[in-house]
Design a protein around this motif. Structure first.
Motif, mmCIF file in Angstrom:
data_model
loop_
_atom_site.group_PDB
_atom_site.id
_atom_site.type_symbol
_atom_site.label_atom_id
_atom_site.label_comp_id
_atom_site.label_asym_id
_atom_site.label_seq_id
_atom_site.Cartn_x
_atom_site.Cartn_y
_atom_site.Cartn_z
ATOM 1 N N ASP A 189 0.842 -1.191 0.000
ATOM 2 C CA ASP A 189 0.000 0.000 0.000
ATOM 3 C C ASP A 189 0.884 1.249 0.000
ATOM 4 O O ASP A 189 2.061 1.218 0.309
ATOM 5 C CB ASP A 189 -1.020 -0.033 1.137
ATOM 6 C CG ASP A 189 -0.370 0.053 2.484
ATOM 7 O OD1 ASP A 189 0.358 1.034 2.734
ATOM 8 O OD2 ASP A 189 -0.585 -0.867 3.287
ATOM 9 N N ILE A 190 0.267 2.369 -0.345
ATOM 10 C CA ILE A 190 1.026 3.552 -0.746
ATOM 11 C C ILE A 190 1.913 4.116 0.360
ATOM 12 O O ILE A 190 3.030 4.553 0.101
ATOM 13 C CB ILE A 190 0.065 4.608 -1.347
ATOM 14 C CG1 ILE A 190 0.834 5.731 -2.040
ATOM 15 C CG2 ILE A 190 -0.886 5.159 -0.322
ATOM 16 C CD1 ILE A 190 0.372 5.955 -3.448
ATOM 17 N N ARG A 203 4.891 1.923 0.837
ATOM 18 C CA ARG A 203 5.726 1.942 -0.360
ATOM 19 C C ARG A 203 6.838 2.991 -0.254
ATOM 20 O O ARG A 203 7.999 2.720 -0.497
ATOM 21 C CB ARG A 203 4.831 2.280 -1.553
ATOM 22 C CG ARG A 203 5.336 1.799 -2.857
ATOM 23 C CD ARG A 203 4.465 2.307 -3.963
ATOM 24 N NE ARG A 203 3.168 1.646 -4.006
ATOM 25 C CZ ARG A 203 2.171 2.045 -4.797
ATOM 26 N NH1 ARG A 203 2.303 3.112 -5.560
ATOM 27 N NH2 ARG A 203 1.032 1.393 -4.796
#
Ligand code: ADP
Ligand code: ADP
Length: 228
Positions: free
Chosen positions: A168-169, A172
């Protein structure tokens, strides 16, 4: 230059247009290079060619000033001392972390292998996890195991293909910073491809922009970021 691409062309036989066209770049030893570009622009094809997994149709690939690929000649992957990390982790599900990380070290006597596995697990912050199995780890932990496995044989060059894109962002970007520190500690030379700009700036020393097989810029991250 440690890695050099000169007028690199790659054309798949079945395809009307080349996947990679006229790409030139140089990567210094110890630097992390990043190629950013949309899906289908040729990033994976380029990495596979550097690894020796894809023949090229024009130009040259050089490693330490030695031509390893040109039209009609591809030095095999196993002679290139290159490590790879892919987006889908590709850990062996039936092997524990220790065996996954030690996979490329079969040539070493057992005590040395165990020492190297412990060293790289420490480098990626997973000391003591060697008896765990991939399904017991989070996505970020699995990706760090994949990195440890690629670093274990001390490759000359590490290739990373969208290594964080399944995460997930928030994780990341954090992992991109972390991996940058790990690669610097290991004094690794690396080339990473991604479609994510934040990730590119979090990890890269040199950044290039790819589109439709062509490389449009190849510059150090600082000057790209501060360009008016
Ligand atoms: P990515 O964008 O990460 O390369 P893709 O889903 O595009 O992933 O490709 C997955 C796999 O399919 C890759 O191994 C790629 O080389 C292969 N592939 C992609 N496009 C084609 C195509 N047009 N013909 C044959 N194989 C392809
Ligand atoms: P990216 O990694 O940037 O998503 P790829 O290198 O996977 O891009 O693909 C570049 C181009 O080459 C795409 O048009 C893709 O469909 C095509 N391609 C990829 N692999 C193959 C293949 N094995 N055979 C034919 N075409 C392919």
């Amino acid at each position: 230059m440690f890695l050099e691409l000169r007028q690199l062309d790659i054309q798949y036989p079945a395809s009307p247009t080349p996947a990679v066209r006229g790409v030139n770049l140089g990567l210094r030893s110890g630097d992390i290079g990043v190629l950013i570009g949309p899906s289908g622009c040729g990033k994976t094809t380029l990495l596979r060619a550097v690894a020796g997994l894809e023949p090229i149709s024009g130009g040259q690939i050089l490693l330490s000033n030695r031509v390893v690929s040109e039209k009609g000649h591809t030095e095999p992957a196993e002679r290139r001392r290159i490590g790879m990390v892919f987006q889908d982790y590709a850990l062996f599900p039936h092997m524990d972390v220790g065996r996954n990380v030690g996979f490329g070290l079969a040539h070493l006597p057992k005590p040395e292998r165990q020492k190297r596995v412990a060293e790289v697990l420490e480098l990626v912050g997973l000391t003591g996890s060697d008896k765990r199995y991939p399904h017991e780890l989070s996505g970020g932990q699995q990706q760090r195991v994949a990195l440890a496995r690629a670093l274990a044989p001390k490759p000359d060059l590490l290739l990373l293909d969208e290594p964080f894109s399944n995460l997930d962002i928030d994780l990341r970007e954090r992992l991109a910073h972390e991996v940058r520190n790990i690669l610097k500690a290991a004094k690794a030379t690396a080339l990473l491809v991604t479609h994510d700009q934040l990730e590119a700036f979090a990890i890269g020393d040199v950044i290039g922009v790819m589109n439709e097989g062509q490389l449009h810029q190849w510059d150090d991250a600082y000057s790209l970021y501060h360009r008016p």
